[in-house]
Design an enzyme around this catalytic site. Structure first.
Site, mmCIF file in Angstrom:
data_model
loop_
_atom_site.group_PDB
_atom_site.id
_atom_site.type_symbol
_atom_site.label_atom_id
_atom_site.label_comp_id
_atom_site.label_asym_id
_atom_site.label_seq_id
_atom_site.Cartn_x
_atom_site.Cartn_y
_atom_site.Cartn_z
ATOM 1 C CG HIS A 54 -1.688 -1.146 1.101
ATOM 2 N ND1 HIS A 54 -2.039 -1.759 2.476
ATOM 3 C CD2 HIS A 54 -3.002 -1.375 0.295
ATOM 4 C CE1 HIS A 54 -2.945 -2.530 2.259
ATOM 5 N NE2 HIS A 54 -3.510 -2.568 1.192
ATOM 6 N NE ARG B 98 -2.538 -6.983 -4.391
ATOM 7 C CZ ARG B 98 -3.282 -7.746 -3.575
ATOM 8 N NH1 ARG B 98 -2.807 -7.764 -2.552
ATOM 9 N NH2 ARG B 98 -4.561 -7.802 -3.554
ATOM 10 C CE LYS C 199 -13.471 -10.475 3.549
ATOM 11 N NZ LYS C 199 -12.273 -10.554 2.822
ATOM 12 C CB SER D 107 -4.199 -6.636 4.897
ATOM 13 O OG SER D 107 -4.033 -5.287 4.534
#
Lengths: 165, 165, 165, 165, 165, 165
Positions: free
Chosen positions: F17, F90, F41, F128
């Site tokens: 990031h 990515r 979540k 993450s």
């Protein structure tokens, strides 16, 4: 009567193509296997040879015809009154090219459907190019193509080797 | 003794290939880097030059040999008594082609394994073609290839430019 | 002695997993099938049941052990002195996740190799989740799993249905 | 008479689904839109609501029926005498999951065909989940769903907000 | 002033390219559409023709220039003082090639950014090659390219047909 | 003044990031890192903690602000007068989801651009979720996140373990 057109180069027909033709023959009233004469690369077999090999491979299917075409696919399909173009989807790598063609064809002929079928997983990674590469190096292609193609492709490479001398 | 064969065109060898060879050398008792002589495209380097560049790049690895082969890969692997074919997987785009080849090779030689290794992510998007394209336009390829290749490729393009005059 | 670790949830083991274990057993001197106890989702079978089903499925392979582990995979692999982690690659969708894990594991344990093998194309699209979904709706899963798993999974769903009443 | 079954969750039906239904209705003599009652996630709409929304969206098509089913898809398809299962393919990410399901279904019911159609590229990236996410945050979903769904989904989220107070 | 460079072959420019140029013109103070003279394949249009077609297609955009370049892209970008290279991403198949190029360019010029934009989904599957293939077979390409290109490409193929006689 | 918004969950911020934020800061006059409060979540860190970790990681960049938002992204972007939404790409697996979101956002806000940037290949497979999984099992995450995050995540998991006792 619902007609489906299965277009391709078929240089030569493989067991994967034949699998798709068998499935198509249960979905459509009539299936036309259409060999393109548009010479993108130099083919191994002539149009006539390719049509004969298809014919001998699918002769047991009564509602399947073999033709060649030399124009924009959508125009040919319209002339034949086809309801749909049939394409085999083997793997992700096929997917985007097939989508592009289907979208372009839809732009060119609004009501022409493209129908995707999936061959048996045995044929997932099979295509005409790999058959020719293996045959060229004398590999055994008997599990990839029908017997007629197997014989013909051997003859073809023997001719080519003689010609190269 | 378990032998692994790492086949390819290696025109020329890159740091990505070398990374795979180092990893393979810890997995197999012996690794044969096998340069195909099958001329798909016109290569920049001759077979002899490509083998020399590989040799000078991996000479520190005692269990690595460099050879060339001119037949069906599975036949060559059988002659060498190889347990596995080694392939580097860099990105999704490699994936399906490699799968196709592995499945075809398995059909042709039932007990021959294909083993996929992954290079360092630094080399994920590196291949011989891009190295040649950058070098041709005088870009700095020193971080993509070993020093010997860097020197040789510069010489090669200077020769080609002289020849073009 | 070269040890390979084949980690997974194996809830339950399928014919695809067994295919990978057979191939691994020819590549490594010893293969450890390692069941993770890390509970990501609520599994159908207990660790003990999963290990028993693996054991009964691969008991003919002398150089294969079944274990469970409850720590970071790379730490477990180091304790066992493993040369490589073994992963099956079935399809493009597996590919990127597997790459991510392999890269992360390499960061965490520099010399640990990840080796990718490809199951028979018959098992390309097979996984434990689909087996459970089909079994739950009383579909016939006998061609997807070994006989022991077939029996056990039927029992399990009968228990669950009784429990739900 | 050739029957095609278009199965799904349809929670709710989108313009992309409707596009596929229109195309299917030209290919098959009869199309059954089949809502699965298998509760994988907690749906926004009840089976009854989902069926009503589909019905009102496709009532102009005479050869389309709406049903629900609560068993293995292939068993349901056999009971209905279906020639094929219809699936929309929007993007590469759909592709492998759909392939997996089609291969498993073929294993379970040998003669059942899966036919893939492609929605208009306008609907390429549209699905029920994204419609619900945008609607939940008061975004304008009028270009993604038919008017009936647009009204109903607004009502639903207002009910849910009241209930949450 | 932030300058973006949009490099390509543009043989010929399509509505998809024009869409990307319009978007870029809102992001950068100046956009340079840069036609590569690097002859990978034999192009249909000359550099001069391609630049004229781009010029006439984007003349309404005041901050867009059209140029050609004949060197390593990163060197050209540095000379122009560009902050970023602009690339259109249409589909997954573009993705990995573009990534490779972006990574290589970053290696060659550390501070040069590559910025990816997405054309309207109408142009997702459009590229210059397909436009030429359809035009060659007299298909209607009026929805794929601007009017100037439409006229010019028709002329070009008529010339080519005359030349072939 | 051109404003770019970089939205995300950032639970927690990773080196990948940060790489994207640094690149964005050279392209836009102002970059807003926008933490979504939309709880998909259960997050590990609170909004406040996540914003603090971002702030401490990018405080050296003068034209970067950190905010949170609780509405439809396109509405938030319009309120801030943003020219573009920034997204990191990515790997192929990101690609289609990002495309879907970009297309939906364009439908909802016609002039809002989505700009894709690519992190350093070192961070290609970093996210993450994987950071949290490794940290949870006491793996060393120091090469994946900034020092502040490294310390905070250790504290967090120690708290959670205490709480579980």
């Amino acid at each position: 009567m619902k007609i489906g057109i299965y277009p391709g180069t078929f240089d030569p027909i493989t067991n994967g193509h034949i699998d798709i033709i068998h499935r198509s023959a249960t979905l459509f009233d009539k299936v036309i296997v259409a060999v393109t004469t548009n010479p993108q690369k130099s083919p191994l077999f002539t149009i006539k040879e390719r049509m004969d090999l298809i014919q001998s491979s699918v002769h047991s299917l009564e509602n399947v015809d073999v033709e060649s075409f030399n124009e924009l696919l959508v125009n040919y399909a319209e002339k034949r009154g086809a309801a749909a173009i049939i394409r085999g989807l083997r793997a992700t790598s096929d997917f985007e090219y097939e989508f592009q063609m289907a979208l372009v064809n839809r732009k060119l002929s609004k009501n022409l459907l493209t129908v995707f079928l999936m061959p048996n997983e045995k044929y997932t990674y099979l295509n005409s190019t790999i058959v020719k590469e293996v045959a060229k190096l004398n590999g055994d292609i008997s599990c990839f193509v029908p017997k007629e193609v197997y014989i013909k492709i051997k003859e073809k490479f023997q001719e080519l080797k003689k010609g190269a001398k």
